[in-house]
Design an enzyme around this catalytic site. Structure first.
Site, PDB file in Angstrom:
ATOM      1  N   GLU A   7      47.644  15.074   1.614  1.00  0.00           N
ATOM      2  CA  GLU A   7      47.155  15.342   2.953  1.00  0.00           C
ATOM      3  C   GLU A   7      46.757  14.058   3.655  1.00  0.00           C
ATOM      4  OE1 GLU A   7      44.626  18.591   3.462  1.00  0.00           O
ATOM      5  OE2 GLU A   7      45.745  19.809   2.038  1.00  0.00           O
TER       6      GLU A   7
ATOM      7  N   CYS B  33      43.348   9.069   8.394  1.00  0.00           N
ATOM      8  CA  CYS B  33      42.636   9.219   7.116  1.00  0.00           C
ATOM      9  C   CYS B  33      43.689   9.397   6.018  1.00  0.00           C
ATOM     10  CB  CYS B  33      41.717  10.432   7.208  1.00  0.00           C
ATOM     11  SG  CYS B  33      40.813  10.744   5.697  1.00  0.00           S
TER      12      CYS B  33
ATOM     13  N   CYS C 226      41.540  14.903  -7.437  1.00  0.00           N
ATOM     14  CA  CYS C 226      40.532  13.881  -7.746  1.00  0.00           C
ATOM     15  C   CYS C 226      39.839  14.243  -9.044  1.00  0.00           C
ATOM     16  CB  CYS C 226      39.499  13.789  -6.620  1.00  0.00           C
ATOM     17  SG  CYS C 226      38.337  12.426  -6.848  1.00  0.00           S
TER      18      CYS C 226
ATOM     19  N   CYS D  20      32.724  15.737  -7.634  1.00  0.00           N
ATOM     20  CA  CYS D  20      31.528  15.891  -6.805  1.00  0.00           C
ATOM     21  C   CYS D  20      31.388  17.380  -6.485  1.00  0.00           C
ATOM     22  CB  CYS D  20      31.648  15.064  -5.531  1.00  0.00           C
ATOM     23  SG  CYS D  20      31.927  13.319  -5.903  1.00  0.00           S
TER      24      CYS D  20
ATOM     25  N   CYS E 142      32.570  18.999  -2.968  1.00  0.00           N
ATOM     26  CA  CYS E 142      33.853  18.582  -2.393  1.00  0.00           C
ATOM     27  C   CYS E 142      34.997  19.500  -2.816  1.00  0.00           C
ATOM     28  CB  CYS E 142      34.144  17.149  -2.825  1.00  0.00           C
ATOM     29  SG  CYS E 142      35.790  16.578  -2.348  1.00  0.00           S
TER      30      CYS E 142
ATOM     31  N   GLY F 280      41.225  12.059  -3.181  1.00  0.00           N
ATOM     32  CA  GLY F 280      41.264  11.117  -4.292  1.00  0.00           C
ATOM     33  C   GLY F 280      40.255   9.994  -4.197  1.00  0.00           C
ATOM     34  N   GLU F 281      40.143   9.251  -5.291  1.00  0.00           N
ATOM     35  CA  GLU F 281      39.191   8.145  -5.394  1.00  0.00           C
ATOM     36  C   GLU F 281      40.008   6.843  -5.452  1.00  0.00           C
ATOM     37  OE1 GLU F 281      35.830   7.192  -5.374  1.00  0.00           O
ATOM     38  OE2 GLU F 281      36.914   5.335  -5.653  1.00  0.00           O
TER      39      GLU F 281
ATOM     40  N   SER G 108      36.502   4.132   1.153  1.00  0.00           N
ATOM     41  CA  SER G 108      35.296   4.793   0.668  1.00  0.00           C
ATOM     42  C   SER G 108      35.433   5.071  -0.824  1.00  0.00           C
ATOM     43  CB  SER G 108      35.111   6.115   1.421  1.00  0.00           C
ATOM     44  OG  SER G 108      34.071   6.860   0.848  1.00  0.00           O
TER      45      SER G 108
ATOM     46  N   LEU H  83      27.011   7.605  -0.932  1.00  0.00           N
ATOM     47  CA  LEU H  83      25.697   7.629  -1.596  1.00  0.00           C
ATOM     48  C   LEU H  83      25.272   9.079  -1.836  1.00  0.00           C
ATOM     49  CD1 LEU H  83      23.246   5.959  -2.572  1.00  0.00           C
ATOM     50  CD2 LEU H  83      22.353   6.101  -0.233  1.00  0.00           C
ATOM     51  N   ASN H  84      25.156   9.820  -0.760  1.00  0.00           N
ATOM     52  CA  ASN H  84      24.987  11.281  -0.818  1.00  0.00           C
ATOM     53  C   ASN H  84      23.710  11.789  -1.469  1.00  0.00           C
ATOM     54  OD1 ASN H  84      27.444  11.385   0.446  1.00  0.00           O
ATOM     55  ND2 ASN H  84      28.618  11.899  -1.377  1.00  0.00           N
TER      56      ASN H  84
ATOM     57  N   CYS I 139      36.098  16.018   6.447  1.00  0.00           N
ATOM     58  CA  CYS I 139      35.767  15.381   5.164  1.00  0.00           C
ATOM     59  C   CYS I 139      35.562  16.416   4.077  1.00  0.00           C
ATOM     60  CB  CYS I 139      34.437  14.646   5.256  1.00  0.00           C
ATOM     61  SG  CYS I 139      34.500  13.182   6.203  1.00  0.00           S
TER      62      CYS I 139
HETATM   63  N1  SAH Z   1      36.732   9.782  -2.974  1.00  0.00           N
HETATM   64  C1  SAH Z   1      36.192   8.897  -2.011  1.00  0.00           C
HETATM   65  C2  SAH Z   1      36.844   9.008  -0.667  1.00  0.00           C
HETATM   66  C3  SAH Z   1      37.223  10.383  -0.191  1.00  0.00           C
HETATM   67  S1  SAH Z   1      35.902  11.490   0.150  1.00  0.00           S
HETATM   68  C4  SAH Z   1      34.714   9.100  -1.886  1.00  0.00           C
HETATM   69  O1  SAH Z   1      34.189  10.091  -2.386  1.00  0.00           O
HETATM   70  O2  SAH Z   1      34.057   8.236  -1.301  1.00  0.00           O
HETATM   71  C5  SAH Z   1      35.373  10.916   1.755  1.00  0.00           C
HETATM   72  C6  SAH Z   1      33.943  11.316   2.121  1.00  0.00           C
HETATM   73  O3  SAH Z   1      33.851  12.727   2.327  1.00  0.00           O
HETATM   74  C7  SAH Z   1      32.947  10.963   1.040  1.00  0.00           C
HETATM   75  O4  SAH Z   1      31.859  10.245   1.583  1.00  0.00           O
HETATM   76  C8  SAH Z   1      32.471  12.311   0.562  1.00  0.00           C
HETATM   77  O5  SAH Z   1      31.147  12.249   0.115  1.00  0.00           O
HETATM   78  C9  SAH Z   1      32.627  13.177   1.790  1.00  0.00           C
HETATM   79  N2  SAH Z   1      32.735  14.611   1.514  1.00  0.00           N
HETATM   80  C10 SAH Z   1      33.275  15.201   0.445  1.00  0.00           C
HETATM   81  N3  SAH Z   1      33.189  16.558   0.563  1.00  0.00           N
HETATM   82  C11 SAH Z   1      32.571  16.799   1.745  1.00  0.00           C
HETATM   83  C12 SAH Z   1      32.218  18.003   2.451  1.00  0.00           C
HETATM   84  N4  SAH Z   1      32.507  19.210   1.954  1.00  0.00           N
HETATM   85  N5  SAH Z   1      31.619  17.872   3.644  1.00  0.00           N
HETATM   86  C13 SAH Z   1      31.366  16.659   4.172  1.00  0.00           C
HETATM   87  N6  SAH Z   1      31.689  15.503   3.571  1.00  0.00           N
HETATM   88  C14 SAH Z   1      32.279  15.572   2.355  1.00  0.00           C
HETATM   89 FE1  SF4 Z   2      34.054  13.044  -4.954  1.00  0.00          FE
HETATM   90 FE2  SF4 Z   2      35.526  11.759  -3.121  1.00  0.00          FE
HETATM   91 FE3  SF4 Z   2      36.696  12.829  -5.292  1.00  0.00          FE
HETATM   92 FE4  SF4 Z   2      35.722  14.444  -3.415  1.00  0.00          FE
HETATM   93  S1  SF4 Z   2      37.409  12.996  -3.185  1.00  0.00           S
HETATM   94  S2  SF4 Z   2      35.456  14.644  -5.649  1.00  0.00           S
HETATM   95  S3  SF4 Z   2      33.926  13.273  -2.719  1.00  0.00           S
HETATM   96  S4  SF4 Z   2      35.195  11.160  -5.283  1.00  0.00           S
END
Ligand code: SAH
Ligand code: SF4
Length: 387
Positions: free
Chosen positions: A114, A146, A153, A157, A160, A204-205, A234, A258-259, A378
Protein backbone atom coordinates in the site's frame (compact mmCIF):
# COMPACT_ATOMS: atom_id res chain seq x y z
CA UNK A 1 17.05 -21.27 27.84
CA UNK A 2 15.98 -18.44 25.56
CA UNK A 3 15.08 -15.12 27.07
CA UNK A 4 12.11 -12.99 25.99
CA UNK A 5 14.58 -10.62 24.37
CA UNK A 6 16.08 -13.33 22.14
CA UNK A 7 12.63 -14.51 21.12
CA UNK A 8 11.72 -11.00 20.11
CA UNK A 9 14.83 -10.73 17.98
CA UNK A 10 14.20 -13.92 16.04
CA UNK A 11 10.59 -12.93 15.33
CA UNK A 12 11.93 -9.75 13.72
CA UNK A 13 13.83 -11.56 10.96
CA UNK A 14 11.86 -11.06 7.77
CA UNK A 15 12.00 -13.20 4.67
CA UNK A 16 13.86 -11.52 1.81
CA UNK A 17 12.11 -10.67 -1.45
CA UNK A 18 11.90 -13.61 -3.81
CA UNK A 19 14.99 -13.67 -6.00
CA UNK A 20 13.83 -12.44 -9.37
CA UNK A 21 13.01 -15.36 -11.63
CA UNK A 22 14.82 -15.31 -14.95
CA UNK A 23 11.60 -14.44 -16.79
CA UNK A 24 11.22 -11.26 -14.77
CA UNK A 25 14.66 -9.73 -14.46
CA UNK A 26 13.88 -6.20 -13.34
CA UNK A 27 16.02 -3.24 -14.32
CA UNK A 28 14.10 -0.82 -12.12
CA UNK A 29 15.81 -0.66 -8.73
CA UNK A 30 19.34 -1.18 -10.03
CA UNK A 31 21.85 1.54 -9.20
CA UNK A 32 23.98 3.29 -11.79
CA UNK A 33 26.90 1.00 -10.89
CA UNK A 34 24.78 -2.14 -11.18
CA UNK A 35 23.46 -1.02 -14.57
CA UNK A 36 27.03 -0.30 -15.71
CA UNK A 37 28.06 -3.86 -14.80
CA UNK A 38 25.03 -5.30 -16.52
CA UNK A 39 25.55 -3.39 -19.77
CA UNK A 40 29.20 -4.51 -19.91
CA UNK A 41 27.91 -7.93 -20.97
CA UNK A 42 26.37 -6.32 -24.04
CA UNK A 43 29.54 -4.48 -25.11
CA UNK A 44 27.98 -1.08 -25.63
CA UNK A 45 29.65 2.28 -24.91
CA UNK A 46 29.52 3.54 -21.31
CA UNK A 47 27.14 6.40 -22.10
CA UNK A 48 24.38 3.86 -22.72
CA UNK A 49 24.21 3.36 -18.93
CA UNK A 50 23.37 7.01 -18.50
CA UNK A 51 20.62 6.75 -21.10
CA UNK A 52 19.14 3.69 -19.44
CA UNK A 53 19.31 5.29 -15.99
CA UNK A 54 17.60 8.41 -17.36
CA UNK A 55 14.86 6.35 -18.99
CA UNK A 56 14.16 4.43 -15.78
CA UNK A 57 14.35 7.18 -13.20
CA UNK A 58 13.75 10.47 -15.02
CA UNK A 59 11.63 9.45 -18.00
CA UNK A 60 9.68 6.88 -15.95
CA UNK A 61 9.56 4.59 -18.98
CA UNK A 62 7.68 1.41 -18.22
CA UNK A 63 8.22 -0.53 -21.43
CA UNK A 64 11.74 -1.49 -22.41
CA UNK A 65 10.89 -1.94 -26.08
CA UNK A 66 9.72 1.72 -26.20
CA UNK A 67 12.90 3.29 -24.79
CA UNK A 68 13.79 5.17 -27.96
CA UNK A 69 17.07 6.61 -26.63
CA UNK A 70 18.58 3.09 -26.68
CA UNK A 71 19.48 1.46 -29.99
CA UNK A 72 16.96 -1.08 -31.13
CA UNK A 73 19.41 -3.98 -31.12
CA UNK A 74 20.38 -3.31 -27.50
CA UNK A 75 16.72 -3.26 -26.50
CA UNK A 76 16.22 -6.55 -28.33
CA UNK A 77 19.24 -8.14 -26.70
CA UNK A 78 18.04 -7.09 -23.25
CA UNK A 79 14.57 -8.47 -23.94
CA UNK A 80 16.06 -11.71 -25.23
CA UNK A 81 18.00 -12.02 -21.99
CA UNK A 82 14.61 -11.73 -20.25
CA UNK A 83 15.13 -8.25 -18.85
CA UNK A 84 12.19 -5.94 -18.36
CA UNK A 85 11.75 -2.63 -16.59
CA UNK A 86 9.74 -4.42 -13.92
CA UNK A 87 8.55 -1.39 -12.02
CA UNK A 88 5.68 -2.08 -9.61
CA UNK A 89 2.31 -0.97 -11.00
CA UNK A 90 -0.81 0.49 -9.44
CA UNK A 91 -3.36 -2.33 -9.35
CA UNK A 92 -6.16 -0.51 -7.57
CA UNK A 93 -6.93 3.06 -6.45
CA UNK A 94 -9.19 4.17 -3.61
CA UNK A 95 -10.02 7.87 -3.50
CA UNK A 96 -11.04 9.64 -0.32
CA UNK A 97 -13.43 12.57 -0.03
CA UNK A 98 -10.42 14.66 1.10
CA UNK A 99 -8.44 13.92 -2.08
CA UNK A 100 -6.16 11.36 -0.48
CA UNK A 101 -5.58 8.31 -2.65
CA UNK A 102 -4.63 4.86 -1.45
CA UNK A 103 -3.13 2.44 -3.92
CA UNK A 104 -2.62 -1.25 -3.96
CA UNK A 105 0.65 -1.66 -5.80
CA UNK A 106 1.37 -5.01 -7.39
CA UNK A 107 4.90 -6.32 -6.94
CA UNK A 108 4.96 -8.96 -9.66
CA UNK A 109 4.84 -12.03 -7.41
CA UNK A 110 1.13 -11.73 -6.70
CA UNK A 111 1.62 -9.62 -3.58
CA UNK A 112 0.44 -6.05 -3.09
CA UNK A 113 1.69 -3.22 -0.95
CA UNK A 114 0.00 0.00 0.00
CA UNK A 115 1.08 3.49 -0.90
CA UNK A 116 -0.75 6.72 -0.12
CA UNK A 117 -0.85 10.09 -1.91
CA UNK A 118 -1.84 13.09 0.21
CA UNK A 119 -2.31 16.18 -2.00
CA UNK A 120 -1.49 18.67 0.75
CA UNK A 121 0.45 16.67 3.30
CA UNK A 122 -0.93 16.08 6.77
CA UNK A 123 0.41 19.06 8.76
CA UNK A 124 2.85 16.86 10.60
CA UNK A 125 5.90 17.05 8.42
CA UNK A 126 7.07 20.36 7.11
CA UNK A 127 10.00 20.96 4.83
CA UNK A 128 12.98 23.11 5.65
CA UNK A 129 11.59 26.15 3.84
CA UNK A 130 14.40 26.14 1.32
CA UNK A 131 12.00 26.07 -1.60
CA UNK A 132 9.90 29.06 -0.56
CA UNK A 133 8.36 30.64 -3.63
CA UNK A 134 7.65 27.39 -5.40
CA UNK A 135 3.96 27.85 -4.53
CA UNK A 136 3.63 30.49 -7.20
CA UNK A 137 4.22 27.94 -9.91
CA UNK A 138 1.60 25.59 -11.24
CA UNK A 139 1.50 21.95 -10.19
CA UNK A 140 1.38 20.01 -6.97
CA UNK A 141 2.27 22.36 -4.17
CA UNK A 142 2.97 20.21 -1.21
CA UNK A 143 1.99 16.63 -1.80
CA UNK A 144 3.22 13.80 0.37
CA UNK A 145 3.67 10.18 -0.64
CA UNK A 146 3.59 7.60 2.14
CA UNK A 147 5.75 4.63 1.19
CA UNK A 148 5.80 1.02 2.48
CA UNK A 149 9.03 -0.82 3.26
CA UNK A 150 7.78 -4.35 3.99
CA UNK A 151 4.72 -6.47 3.29
CA UNK A 152 3.20 -6.68 6.74
CA UNK A 153 5.25 -6.00 9.85
CA UNK A 154 6.90 -8.06 12.57
CA UNK A 155 6.89 -5.46 15.30
CA UNK A 156 3.45 -6.13 16.73
CA UNK A 157 2.44 -2.73 18.06
CA UNK A 158 -0.88 -3.37 19.75
CA UNK A 159 -2.72 -0.41 18.20
CA UNK A 160 -1.65 -0.95 14.57
CA UNK A 161 -3.62 -2.73 11.87
CA UNK A 162 -0.54 -3.63 9.80
CA UNK A 163 0.74 -5.62 12.79
CA UNK A 164 -2.18 -8.03 12.36
CA UNK A 165 -0.68 -9.27 9.09
CA UNK A 166 2.56 -10.38 10.67
CA UNK A 167 5.60 -10.12 8.43
CA UNK A 168 5.12 -11.50 4.94
CA UNK A 169 8.35 -10.35 3.34
CA UNK A 170 10.82 -7.53 2.83
CA UNK A 171 10.47 -5.27 -0.20
CA UNK A 172 13.43 -4.81 -2.54
CA UNK A 173 14.93 -1.37 -3.25
CA UNK A 174 13.15 -1.36 -6.63
CA UNK A 175 9.84 -2.17 -4.99
CA UNK A 176 10.29 0.67 -2.49
CA UNK A 177 11.47 3.33 -4.98
CA UNK A 178 9.00 1.95 -7.57
CA UNK A 179 6.01 2.87 -5.37
CA UNK A 180 7.17 6.48 -5.48
CA UNK A 181 7.75 6.58 -9.24
CA UNK A 182 4.42 4.86 -9.97
CA UNK A 183 2.60 7.56 -7.99
CA UNK A 184 4.66 10.45 -9.43
CA UNK A 185 3.87 9.14 -12.90
CA UNK A 186 0.15 8.85 -12.14
CA UNK A 187 -0.01 12.49 -11.02
CA UNK A 188 2.28 13.78 -13.77
CA UNK A 189 4.52 15.37 -11.17
CA UNK A 190 7.37 17.50 -12.47
CA UNK A 191 10.51 17.05 -10.40
CA UNK A 192 12.06 20.47 -9.84
CA UNK A 193 8.76 22.29 -10.26
CA UNK A 194 6.53 20.43 -7.80
CA UNK A 195 7.24 20.13 -4.12
CA UNK A 196 6.98 16.49 -3.12
CA UNK A 197 7.58 15.04 0.33
CA UNK A 198 8.20 11.38 1.02
CA UNK A 199 7.40 9.71 4.31
CA UNK A 200 8.54 6.15 4.86
CA UNK A 201 5.62 5.49 7.17
CA UNK A 202 3.52 2.99 5.27
CA UNK A 203 3.43 -0.72 5.97
CA UNK A 204 6.41 -2.25 7.68
CA UNK A 205 9.43 -1.23 9.72
CA UNK A 206 12.05 0.40 7.45
CA UNK A 207 14.92 -0.30 9.86
CA UNK A 208 14.19 -4.04 9.75
CA UNK A 209 14.77 -3.87 5.99
CA UNK A 210 17.64 -1.45 6.31
CA UNK A 211 19.78 -2.07 3.23
CA UNK A 212 16.93 -2.16 0.70
CA UNK A 213 15.38 0.90 2.31
CA UNK A 214 18.62 2.91 2.13
CA UNK A 215 19.33 1.72 -1.44
CA UNK A 216 15.87 3.04 -2.37
CA UNK A 217 16.63 6.37 -0.66
CA UNK A 218 19.88 6.71 -2.64
CA UNK A 219 18.08 5.97 -5.90
CA UNK A 220 15.35 8.48 -5.11
CA UNK A 221 17.90 11.18 -4.22
CA UNK A 222 20.53 10.71 -6.91
CA UNK A 223 18.54 9.35 -9.82
CA UNK A 224 14.91 10.44 -9.35
CA UNK A 225 15.98 13.81 -7.94
CA UNK A 226 14.02 14.21 -4.71
CA UNK A 227 15.95 16.04 -1.98
CA UNK A 228 16.73 14.05 1.13
CA UNK A 229 15.54 17.05 3.20
CA UNK A 230 12.04 16.31 1.86
CA UNK A 231 12.09 12.72 3.15
CA UNK A 232 11.27 11.41 6.61
CA UNK A 233 11.66 7.86 7.84
CA UNK A 234 9.76 6.63 10.86
CA UNK A 235 10.99 3.79 13.03
CA UNK A 236 9.42 2.04 15.98
CA UNK A 237 12.86 2.23 17.59
CA UNK A 238 15.16 -0.43 16.15
CA UNK A 239 18.37 0.64 17.91
CA UNK A 240 20.95 -1.06 15.64
CA UNK A 241 19.16 0.53 12.65
CA UNK A 242 19.29 4.00 14.22
CA UNK A 243 23.01 3.50 14.93
CA UNK A 244 23.72 2.64 11.29
CA UNK A 245 21.52 5.50 10.14
CA UNK A 246 23.62 7.89 12.24
CA UNK A 247 26.61 7.11 10.00
CA UNK A 248 24.86 7.77 6.66
CA UNK A 249 25.95 10.79 4.61
CA UNK A 250 22.72 10.95 2.61
CA UNK A 251 19.70 10.29 4.75
CA UNK A 252 16.09 11.31 5.33
CA UNK A 253 15.01 13.10 8.48
CA UNK A 254 14.32 10.82 11.42
CA UNK A 255 11.04 10.21 13.22
CA UNK A 256 10.72 7.93 16.22
CA UNK A 257 7.39 6.34 17.15
CA UNK A 258 7.46 7.08 20.85
CA UNK A 259 3.77 6.53 21.57
CA UNK A 260 4.15 6.41 25.35
CA UNK A 261 5.71 8.60 28.00
CA UNK A 262 7.23 5.85 30.14
CA UNK A 263 8.49 2.29 29.68
CA UNK A 264 5.58 0.67 31.55
CA UNK A 265 2.95 2.03 29.16
CA UNK A 266 5.24 1.62 26.14
CA UNK A 267 5.79 -2.08 26.93
CA UNK A 268 2.04 -2.57 26.82
CA UNK A 269 1.42 -0.76 23.56
CA UNK A 270 4.75 -1.55 21.86
CA UNK A 271 6.15 -4.86 23.17
CA UNK A 272 9.41 -4.14 21.35
CA UNK A 273 10.17 -1.84 24.30
CA UNK A 274 11.24 -4.98 26.17
CA UNK A 275 14.15 -5.23 23.75
CA UNK A 276 15.06 -1.53 23.46
CA UNK A 277 13.55 0.79 26.05
CA UNK A 278 13.01 4.54 25.84
CA UNK A 279 16.45 5.24 27.35
CA UNK A 280 18.15 3.04 24.72
CA UNK A 281 16.23 4.89 22.01
CA UNK A 282 17.20 8.35 23.20
CA UNK A 283 20.88 7.36 23.43
CA UNK A 284 20.82 5.94 19.88
CA UNK A 285 19.09 9.05 18.50
CA UNK A 286 21.72 11.23 20.18
CA UNK A 287 24.32 9.70 17.86
CA UNK A 288 22.59 11.05 14.74
CA UNK A 289 24.38 14.25 13.67
CA UNK A 290 21.59 16.73 12.92
CA UNK A 291 21.81 19.20 10.06
CA UNK A 292 21.27 22.91 10.72
CA UNK A 293 17.64 23.51 11.77
CA UNK A 294 16.90 19.78 11.71
CA UNK A 295 14.78 18.34 14.51
CA UNK A 296 14.04 14.75 15.40
CA UNK A 297 10.32 14.07 15.25
CA UNK A 298 8.72 12.04 18.01
CA UNK A 299 5.42 10.57 16.90
CA UNK A 300 2.89 10.01 19.60
CA UNK A 301 -0.30 8.11 18.86
CA UNK A 302 -2.88 9.19 21.44
CA UNK A 303 -4.90 6.22 22.73
CA UNK A 304 -8.01 7.17 24.69
CA UNK A 305 -7.35 6.89 28.45
CA UNK A 306 -4.06 5.02 27.96
CA UNK A 307 -1.39 7.64 27.21
CA UNK A 308 -3.30 10.87 26.58
CA UNK A 309 -3.54 12.47 30.02
CA UNK A 310 -1.68 15.51 31.39
CA UNK A 311 0.57 13.32 33.53
CA UNK A 312 1.76 11.67 30.29
CA UNK A 313 2.32 15.04 28.59
CA UNK A 314 4.38 16.05 31.62
CA UNK A 315 6.52 12.92 31.28
CA UNK A 316 7.09 13.64 27.58
CA UNK A 317 8.28 17.15 28.47
CA UNK A 318 10.73 15.75 31.05
CA UNK A 319 11.95 13.10 28.67
CA UNK A 320 12.67 15.52 25.84
CA UNK A 321 14.19 18.13 28.13
CA UNK A 322 16.56 15.50 29.46
CA UNK A 323 17.35 14.33 25.92
CA UNK A 324 18.33 17.91 25.14
CA UNK A 325 18.52 17.73 21.35
CA UNK A 326 16.28 19.59 18.87
CA UNK A 327 13.01 17.69 18.80
CA UNK A 328 9.37 18.14 17.94
CA UNK A 329 6.31 16.05 18.65
CA UNK A 330 3.68 14.95 16.14
CA UNK A 331 0.49 13.99 17.92
CA UNK A 332 -1.71 11.51 16.07
CA UNK A 333 -5.19 10.73 17.34
CA UNK A 334 -5.49 6.96 17.12
CA UNK A 335 -7.27 5.76 13.97
CA UNK A 336 -9.55 2.86 14.77
CA UNK A 337 -9.27 -0.51 13.09
CA UNK A 338 -11.35 -3.67 13.28
CA UNK A 339 -10.83 -5.72 16.46
CA UNK A 340 -8.21 -3.44 17.95
CA UNK A 341 -9.12 -2.87 21.60
CA UNK A 342 -8.41 0.86 21.96
CA UNK A 343 -10.57 3.95 21.80
CA UNK A 344 -10.03 7.28 20.10
CA UNK A 345 -8.88 10.06 22.41
CA UNK A 346 -11.25 12.81 23.47
CA UNK A 347 -10.55 15.88 21.26
CA UNK A 348 -10.26 18.03 24.43
CA UNK A 349 -7.53 15.74 25.74
CA UNK A 350 -5.68 15.99 22.41
CA UNK A 351 -5.82 19.80 22.54
CA UNK A 352 -4.72 19.88 26.22
CA UNK A 353 -1.84 17.50 25.51
CA UNK A 354 -0.58 19.70 22.67
CA UNK A 355 -0.96 22.89 24.71
CA UNK A 356 0.95 21.38 27.63
CA UNK A 357 3.93 20.64 25.38
CA UNK A 358 3.87 23.96 23.55
CA UNK A 359 3.67 25.99 26.76
CA UNK A 360 6.80 24.22 27.93
CA UNK A 361 8.73 25.02 24.78
CA UNK A 362 8.28 21.74 22.91
CA UNK A 363 6.97 22.22 19.36
CA UNK A 364 3.94 19.97 18.99
CA UNK A 365 1.70 19.46 15.97
CA UNK A 366 -1.54 17.56 15.59
CA UNK A 367 -1.51 15.42 12.48
CA UNK A 368 -4.70 15.62 10.51
CA UNK A 369 -5.95 12.12 9.75
CA UNK A 370 -6.08 11.75 5.99
CA UNK A 371 -8.25 9.35 4.06
CA UNK A 372 -9.82 7.68 7.09
CA UNK A 373 -12.82 6.70 4.96
CA UNK A 374 -10.60 4.62 2.67
CA UNK A 375 -8.41 3.21 5.45
CA UNK A 376 -5.43 5.24 4.27
CA UNK A 377 -4.66 6.92 7.59
CA UNK A 378 -1.68 5.99 9.79
CA UNK A 379 -1.79 2.44 11.02
CA UNK A 380 -4.78 1.60 8.87
CA UNK A 381 -2.80 0.04 6.09
CA UNK A 382 -3.52 -3.60 5.60
CA UNK A 383 -3.02 -5.40 2.34
CA UNK A 384 -6.52 -6.68 1.90
CA UNK A 385 -9.36 -4.71 0.34
CA UNK A 386 -12.28 -6.06 2.31
CA UNK A 387 -11.76 -4.21 5.64
N1 SAH B 1 6.79 1.04 11.29
C1 SAH B 1 7.17 2.40 11.37
C2 SAH B 1 6.56 3.25 10.29
C3 SAH B 1 5.14 2.96 9.89
S1 SAH B 1 3.91 3.29 11.10
C4 SAH B 1 6.84 2.97 12.71
O1 SAH B 1 6.10 2.34 13.47
O2 SAH B 1 7.34 4.04 13.03
C5 SAH B 1 3.74 5.06 10.97
C6 SAH B 1 3.14 5.73 12.20
O3 SAH B 1 1.76 5.37 12.34
C7 SAH B 1 3.83 5.32 13.48
O4 SAH B 1 4.19 6.46 14.23
C8 SAH B 1 2.77 4.55 14.22
O5 SAH B 1 2.92 4.68 15.60
C9 SAH B 1 1.49 5.18 13.71
N2 SAH B 1 0.30 4.33 13.85
C10 SAH B 1 0.23 3.00 13.78
N3 SAH B 1 -1.06 2.59 13.94
C11 SAH B 1 -1.80 3.71 14.12
C12 SAH B 1 -3.20 3.94 14.30
N4 SAH B 1 -4.08 2.94 14.33
N5 SAH B 1 -3.61 5.22 14.42
C13 SAH B 1 -2.74 6.24 14.36
N6 SAH B 1 -1.42 6.08 14.16
C14 SAH B 1 -0.95 4.82 14.06
FE1 SF4 C 1 4.45 -0.96 14.79
FE2 SF4 C 1 4.97 0.57 12.65
FE3 SF4 C 1 4.95 -2.11 12.44
FE4 SF4 C 1 2.66 -0.83 12.82
S1 SF4 C 1 3.99 -0.67 11.04
S2 SF4 C 1 3.36 -2.69 13.89
S3 SF4 C 1 3.32 0.88 14.13
S4 SF4 C 1 6.37 -0.89 13.67
Amino acid sequence: MTSGRENLLSILDAPAPPSTPIALRSLFGLSNEQLTDLLKQFSVPAYRTKQLTEALYRGWENDLSAVSTLPKDLREKLLEAEYSIGRPTIAETFRSVDGTERYLIATGDGQTVETVWMPEGDDGEEGDGSEAGVEELAGHHDATICVSSQIGCAVNCQFCLTAKLGIIRNLSAGEIAGQVVAVLDRHKVKIGRDRINLVFMGMGEPFLNYDAFMDAVRLLVSEVGIAESRMTVSTSGIVPGIEKFALEKVRPKLAISLNASNNTVREQVMPITRKWDIGDLIEAVRQVPLRPRERVTFEYVLLGGVNDQLEHAGEVVKLLRRANFPAKVNLIAWNPGPSIPYTMPDPDDVARFQQHLIERGIPAFIRRPRGRDIYAACGQLKRTVEQ
